[in-house]
Design an enzyme around this catalytic site. Structure first.
Site, PDB file in Angstrom:
ATOM      1  N   HIS A 221       0.804  -1.234   0.000  1.00 45.43           N
ATOM      2  CA  HIS A 221       0.000   0.000   0.000  1.00 45.43           C
ATOM      3  C   HIS A 221       0.828   1.270   0.000  1.00 45.43           C
ATOM      4  O   HIS A 221       0.273   2.353   0.143  1.00 45.43           O
ATOM      5  CB  HIS A 221      -0.934   0.038   1.209  1.00 45.43           C
ATOM      6  CG  HIS A 221      -2.031  -0.971   1.139  1.00 45.43           C
ATOM      7  ND1 HIS A 221      -3.240  -0.720   0.527  1.00 45.43           N
ATOM      8  CD2 HIS A 221      -2.098  -2.235   1.575  1.00 45.43           C
ATOM      9  CE1 HIS A 221      -4.009  -1.789   0.616  1.00 45.43           C
ATOM     10  NE2 HIS A 221      -3.337  -2.735   1.244  1.00 45.43           N
TER      11      HIS A 221
ATOM     12  N   LYS B 148      -7.179  14.083   4.776  1.00 48.72           N
ATOM     13  CA  LYS B 148      -6.413  12.831   4.752  1.00 48.72           C
ATOM     14  C   LYS B 148      -5.397  12.883   5.859  1.00 48.72           C
ATOM     15  O   LYS B 148      -5.162  13.941   6.449  1.00 48.72           O
ATOM     16  CB  LYS B 148      -5.736  12.600   3.397  1.00 48.72           C
ATOM     17  CG  LYS B 148      -5.084  13.833   2.769  1.00 48.72           C
ATOM     18  CD  LYS B 148      -4.584  13.557   1.365  1.00 48.72           C
ATOM     19  CE  LYS B 148      -5.616  13.780   0.283  1.00 48.72           C
ATOM     20  NZ  LYS B 148      -5.792  12.700  -0.637  1.00 48.72           N
ATOM     21  N   ARG B 149      -4.784  11.734   6.159  1.00 52.32           N
ATOM     22  CA  ARG B 149      -3.656  11.714   7.089  1.00 52.32           C
ATOM     23  C   ARG B 149      -2.705  12.833   6.725  1.00 52.32           C
ATOM     24  O   ARG B 149      -2.503  13.093   5.532  1.00 52.32           O
ATOM     25  CB  ARG B 149      -2.864  10.415   6.864  1.00 52.32           C
ATOM     26  CG  ARG B 149      -3.191   9.287   7.723  1.00 52.32           C
ATOM     27  CD  ARG B 149      -2.217   8.133   7.527  1.00 52.32           C
ATOM     28  NE  ARG B 149      -2.098   7.601   6.185  1.00 52.32           N
ATOM     29  CZ  ARG B 149      -0.959   7.172   5.636  1.00 52.32           C
ATOM     30  NH1 ARG B 149       0.173   7.250   6.322  1.00 52.32           N
ATOM     31  NH2 ARG B 149      -0.928   6.664   4.422  1.00 52.32           N
TER      32      ARG B 149
ATOM     33  N   LYS C 254       1.918  13.958   1.024  1.00 55.45           N
ATOM     34  CA  LYS C 254       0.570  14.352   0.585  1.00 55.45           C
ATOM     35  C   LYS C 254       0.481  15.868   0.379  1.00 55.45           C
ATOM     36  O   LYS C 254      -0.486  16.389  -0.144  1.00 55.45           O
ATOM     37  CB  LYS C 254      -0.470  13.895   1.596  1.00 55.45           C
ATOM     38  CG  LYS C 254      -0.582  12.367   1.675  1.00 55.45           C
ATOM     39  CD  LYS C 254      -1.581  11.935   2.724  1.00 55.45           C
ATOM     40  CE  LYS C 254      -1.597  10.439   2.962  1.00 55.45           C
ATOM     41  NZ  LYS C 254      -2.399   9.689   1.993  1.00 55.45           N
TER      42      LYS C 254
ATOM     43  N   THR D 218      -8.049   6.949  -1.863  1.00 56.96           N
ATOM     44  CA  THR D 218      -9.420   6.490  -2.064  1.00 56.96           C
ATOM     45  C   THR D 218     -10.387   7.639  -1.820  1.00 56.96           C
ATOM     46  O   THR D 218     -11.526   7.599  -2.287  1.00 56.96           O
ATOM     47  CB  THR D 218      -9.770   5.314  -1.120  1.00 56.96           C
ATOM     48  OG1 THR D 218      -9.324   5.636   0.182  1.00 56.96           O
ATOM     49  CG2 THR D 218      -9.144   4.029  -1.582  1.00 56.96           C
TER      50      THR D 218
ATOM     51  N   LYS E 242     -14.092   8.987  -3.501  1.00 55.91           N
ATOM     52  CA  LYS E 242     -15.304   9.356  -2.748  1.00 55.91           C
ATOM     53  C   LYS E 242     -15.794  10.737  -3.160  1.00 55.91           C
ATOM     54  O   LYS E 242     -16.998  10.964  -3.326  1.00 55.91           O
ATOM     55  CB  LYS E 242     -15.002   9.314  -1.235  1.00 55.91           C
ATOM     56  CG  LYS E 242     -14.700   7.908  -0.749  1.00 55.91           C
ATOM     57  CD  LYS E 242     -14.031   7.867   0.627  1.00 55.91           C
ATOM     58  CE  LYS E 242     -13.412   6.489   0.845  1.00 55.91           C
ATOM     59  NZ  LYS E 242     -12.455   6.434   1.951  1.00 55.91           N
TER      60      LYS E 242
HETATM   61  C1  8GP Z   1      -2.587   3.905   1.951  1.00 61.20           C
HETATM   62  C2  8GP Z   1      -2.030   4.698   0.777  1.00 61.20           C
HETATM   63  O1  8GP Z   1      -1.302   5.802   1.268  1.00 61.20           O
HETATM   64  C3  8GP Z   1      -3.165   5.173  -0.092  1.00 61.20           C
HETATM   65  O2  8GP Z   1      -2.659   5.794  -1.239  1.00 61.20           O
HETATM   66  C4  8GP Z   1      -4.030   3.991  -0.504  1.00 61.20           C
HETATM   67  O3  8GP Z   1      -5.168   4.453  -1.154  1.00 61.20           O
HETATM   68  C5  8GP Z   1      -4.471   3.218   0.740  1.00 61.20           C
HETATM   69  O4  8GP Z   1      -3.345   2.802   1.472  1.00 61.20           O
HETATM   70  C6  8GP Z   1      -5.261   1.984   0.405  1.00 61.20           C
HETATM   71  O5  8GP Z   1      -4.588   1.221  -0.527  1.00 61.20           O
HETATM   72  N1  8GP Z   1      -1.500   3.397   2.720  1.00 61.20           N
HETATM   73  C7  8GP Z   1      -1.619   3.230   4.043  1.00 61.20           C
HETATM   74  O6  8GP Z   1      -2.650   3.449   4.652  1.00 61.20           O
HETATM   75  C8  8GP Z   1      -0.411   2.750   4.698  1.00 61.20           C
HETATM   76  O7  8GP Z   1       0.605   2.537   4.064  1.00 61.20           O
HETATM   77  N2  8GP Z   1      -0.488   2.571   5.985  1.00 61.20           N
HETATM   78  C9  8GP Z   1       0.616   2.046   6.690  1.00 61.20           C
HETATM   79  C10 8GP Z   1       1.353   2.965   7.474  1.00 61.20           C
HETATM   80  C11 8GP Z   1       0.441   1.950   8.101  1.00 61.20           C
END
Ligand code: 8GP
Length: 838
Positions: A403, A571-572, A577, A683, A687
């Site tokens: 991810h 977002k986070r 980002k 994502t 939305k």
């Molecule tokens: C996220 C990605 O940043 C995002 O682009 C993607 O849409 C989402 O995963 C679902 O695929 N990644 C994370 O949430 C991630 O890497 N989390 C780990 C740090 C815990």
């Protein structure tokens, strides 16, 4: 939805004196009261409904009303009229749960009867949000509960907002897991989720009123009874840590006995996941740790254990927990989940060699990678299989999704720590390394492929282990999946061949992210008779903006102009980002407007900018200043009487799924502006588009595929492309050009912040220096293009009828991004599982 009470989004119900005041009646009250004429006075709703439901005598009383009132009495142990909105929520939730349990049981019985191949989704995060509204929608019971609650004197919306978000995670990967569970049930696929039952969700974010810094408070989401889970005190497993692993015989890849150390109990809690328009109801099994009774107290440091359990019970971001705790957490969860799967498989009475024909296990990023080693341990030591048979089963069972391409997220565990905590697993990892050494190739290549990174201490590379131990590996958007192959695992691609590496573009559930959060738009889409869609679309958007404006007014006490353009980035918070790019852009706009004549200002497109997001406190210190800068810029520009009619700015604290459900339908434009090549997918971009908001974004992640679907003229792209980024970084390091020369507009903005007009007394310098020097995320290279793209947004927004058409076209073209499609991709191309019709 106009009466939606947004004042308590995802917040705990009131407790203490204020809550008492909201009670209809105190527990000791003799009720119903009697008025002067001796008539009974009922507090809420109509007397007939209450009485009938209580005495169960009137056939015309809906079953639902009876069931709610029965739960008030029997489950909550209250006199029926002694409930407030929170009590009504609890009773309604328990009543809905009764429906879910019936469907859940029927589904599980059918799975047992048909013994299909099942898929298990192992995720350390599940960002479920609220359940009641979702369950009602999926069960098709929204209207029925609404009228029953209304007959008892409660508004459905008031009741729904009592629920606290289940925020068992941090970001995109956790919300994706929740969407995939919804779609699996909807598609009637035999999929279970496995996760941890954290005592505390992701921290609550508070913003200090004096200087705008983020504070983190625990999120005790379980303080009030959680109606959505069933404790399974009979489903428990022992999980061992530490101890000794003794090999048997000479064979280095043979069996061993692991003994001693500590054992804790894993106890199962089941959360029912209803499908939409089907009875199919899947399970999310969450594990809680309990000390094992009768264990060796002497070898057990009770104090440490308590602390460990406490800390490991938090869904906090990775680095907050000590390394050892995080590793313990990961093993505890994967070991319990595998023991559970193994027990279920054994009930089928099939030979163990057929394990992979009945089970597919999806690893949601590297966090559950230990499951690969744990299954090897079970197959070697308990089932006494040969290494090759065991490895063949493992590598046909697991699937791994990456991810993020950020190097810091590719987990590594120190070898000494692993040897201490999981001695048998470390042996198996070394054995895998030995076997893998059979790989042909040069030494450099071997060391890049290795599961062990040399150094002091040596480290286990969990991502490499996940690749080696899985049947297939995928990224989450086309560009990202390419980068996974080219940048993360090129040697593995060469070794295994391309077919092991695939792509499943992420998806979102249209239930929560359209029907539930934007019922008016959902109705408009299904209303085929509606002729004037542009006017209707505009009205819906405006209502959603008013709802958000009301929320801001209640939360922050500030009025917001719903006629302005709403520009959202939620977002986070993370450097890649580029929330910093956004806030520097806002300052640029503010300075422009400030320098205009009043006549010029009248031509400006009015805009309200919203930010929300949590910053993991372990992130790099300069970047943590971004929230503070946003809050303080907001303070200045919102109180500037020259400009605040044209530009205002809000940071909404404590971002959550429920808050997103209000912000997303209200957005005209949203920002997805990561440095190209850094955002795996995103994502929220999906939305927003589904809700008729347009995007301004970089050519990154799923933005690219969204543009392919909705048409590039409906997306405002800007910025350098992925292949340029490395070159630009090289230039920054070896041939730096001062920002004054490269991007005077940005230099001016940075100087303005340094000048102190947003306060801080030099506090922002470390943040500004990340842009002035090094600029790893290439803000200086993208700033001008970013500003130009925002100008194009203004121009397009000025023609409101055309804008609404773009918005409607965008919504209409989002079919590809349904998680129903994504989960079918996994089911067919990866897991090889089929729907089970009830
Ligand atoms: C996220 C990605 O940043 C995002 O682009 C993607 O849409 C989402 O995963 C679902 O695929 N990644 C994370 O949430 C991630 O890497 N989390 C780990 C740090 C815990």
């Amino acid at each position: 939805m106009s009466s939606f009470d947004v004042s308590s989004i995802g917040k705990p119900p009131l407790i203490g004196p204020r809550a008492k005041r909201r009670h209809v009646r105190s527990l000791t009250g003799d009720f119903p009261e009697v008025d002067e004429k001796g008539q009974e006075k009922w507090p809420r709703g109509d007397e007939k409904s209450w009485k009938a439901a209580l005495r169960d005598i009137h056939a015309e009383v809906p079953e639902i009303t009876k069931s709610v009132v029965t739960h008030v009495q029997t489950s909550l142990g209250r006199a029926p009229y002694n409930i407030d909105d929170f009590g009504a929520y609890q009773a309604a939730a328990l009543s809905v749960r009764d429906n879910l349990i019936v469907n859940w049981n029927a589904t599980q019985v059918e799975y047992t009867r048909k013994s299909p191949k099942r898929a298990y989704y192992l995720s350390l995060e599940f960002l479920m949000g609220r359940t009641l509204s979702n369950a009602l929608l999926n069960l098709g019971l929204l209207d029925n509960y609404s009228s029953s609650l209304s007959s008892l004197g409660f508004g459905l919306e008031d009741v729904l907002v009592q629920e606290r978000d289940a925020a068992l995670g941090n970001g995109g990967l956790g919300r994706l897991a929740a969407c995939y569970l919804d779609s699996s049930a909807t598609q009637e696929l035999p999929v279970w989720g496995y996760g941890l039952r954290y005592k505390y969700g992701i921290f609550q974010q508070l913003i200090k009123s004096d200087d705008g810094t983020q504070l983190e408070a625990p999120d005790p989401w379980l303080d009030h009874q959680n109606p959505w889970e069933l404790p399974r005190l009979d489903v428990t497993y022992e999980v061992r840590f530490y101890g000794h692993a003794q090999r048997w015989g000479e064979e280095s890849t043979g069996r061993a006995t692991w003994s001693g150390g500590q054992e804790v109990l894993a106890v199962a809690y089941d959360v029912m996941i209803p499908g939409y328009g089907t009875k199919s109801t899947n399970n999310l099994r969450l594990w809680e740790s309990k000390p094992k009774r009768g264990f060796d107290l002497q070898s057990f440091n009770a104090g440490n254990y308590e602390r460990a359990v406490e800390a490991s019970n938090s869904a906090a971001c990775n680095h907050i927990l000590g390394k050892e705790l995080r590793l313990k957490q990961q093993y505890f969860w994967t070991a319990a989940s595998l023991a559970d799967m193994m027990r279920r498989f054994k009930n089928l009475e099939k030979p163990i060699s057929e394990f992979a024909e009945y089970n597919a296990i999806q690893l949601n990023d590297t966090h559950p990678t230990l499951a690969i080693v744990e299954l090897m341990r079970i197959l070697l030591d308990d089932e006494e299989l040969s290494w090759d048979s065991a490895w063949s089963i493992v590598t046909n069972t697991f699937f791994f999704t990456n991810h993020t391409v950020l190097p810091e997220a590719l987990e590594k565990w120190s070898v000494p720590l692993m040897e201490h905590l999981l001695p048998r697993h470390m042996q198996i990892i070394f054995d895998i390394v030995t076997v893998e050494k059979k790989f042909p190739g040069d030494r450099d290549r071997l060391s890049r492929l290795s599961l062990i990174e040399e150094g002091f201490p040596k480290q286990v590379r969990m991502a490499n282990l996940a690749v080696v131990g899985s049947k297939k590996v995928n990224g989450v958007a086309e560009l990202h999946s390419d980068l996974v192959k080219k940048n993360l695992f090129p040697d593995f691609v060469e070794f295994y061949g391309k077919s092991k590496f695939g792509n499943v573009t992420n998806g979102i559930t249209p239930r929560r992210w359209l029907d539930q959060c934007n019922p008016a738009l959902s109705a408009l889409i299904t209303d085929t008779l509606k002729l004037d869609r542009v006017t209707a679309g505009r009205t819906v958007k405006h209502q959603n903006k008013e709802r958000l404006a009301l929320f801001v007014e209640r939360q922050l006490g500030v009025k917001v102009d719903a006629n302005a353009m709403f520009d959202v980035q939620i977002k986070r918070l993370h450097e890649y980002k580029r929330q910093t790019l956004n806030i520097l852009g806002v300052i640029h706009r503010y300075l422009l407007i400030k320098n205009m004549t009043p006549e010029e200002r009248e031509k400006v497109v009015k805009k309200v900018v919203f930010f929300a997001g949590k910053a993991c406190p372990c992130m790099c210190v300069p970047f943590l200043l971004t929230i503070r800068l946003i809050v303080n810029v907001a303070r200045v520009i919102n109180s500037d009487l020259d400009t605040n009619k044209y530009l205002s700015l809000f940071f909404l604290p404590d971002y959550s799924v429920s808050l997103a459900e209000i912000l997303i339908p209200a957005s005209d434009i949203s920002q997805h502006i990561s440095t190209a090549g850094t955002e795996a997918s995103g994502t929220s971009n999906m939305k927003f588009c589904l809700n008729g908001g347009l995007l301004v974004g970089t050519v990154d992640g799923a933005n690219i595929e969204i543009a392919e679907e909705v048409g590039e003229d409906n997306v405002f792209f800007f910025g350098h492309l992925t292949p340029d980024v490395e070159d630009l970084r090289y230039q920054h390091t070896y041939h730096p050009i001062p920002v004054e020369q490269k991007c005077p507009a940005l230099a001016h903005v940075l100087d303005t912040v340094s000048s102190g007009i947003f306060g801080g007394d030099g506090v922002y310098e470390p943040l500004l220096n990340t842009v002035r020097q090094g600029d790893f995320y290439i803000l200086t290279d993208d700033f001008d293009a970013y500003i130009r793209s925002l100008e194009m947004v203004d121009e397009a927004y000025a023609d409101r009828a055309e804008w609404i058409k773009k918005s409607i076209r965008t919504t209409a073209k989002m079919g590809k991004f349904s998680s129903d499609r994504a989960i079918q991709d996994y089911a067919q191309e990866y897991w090889n599982i089929e729907s089970i019709k009830l």
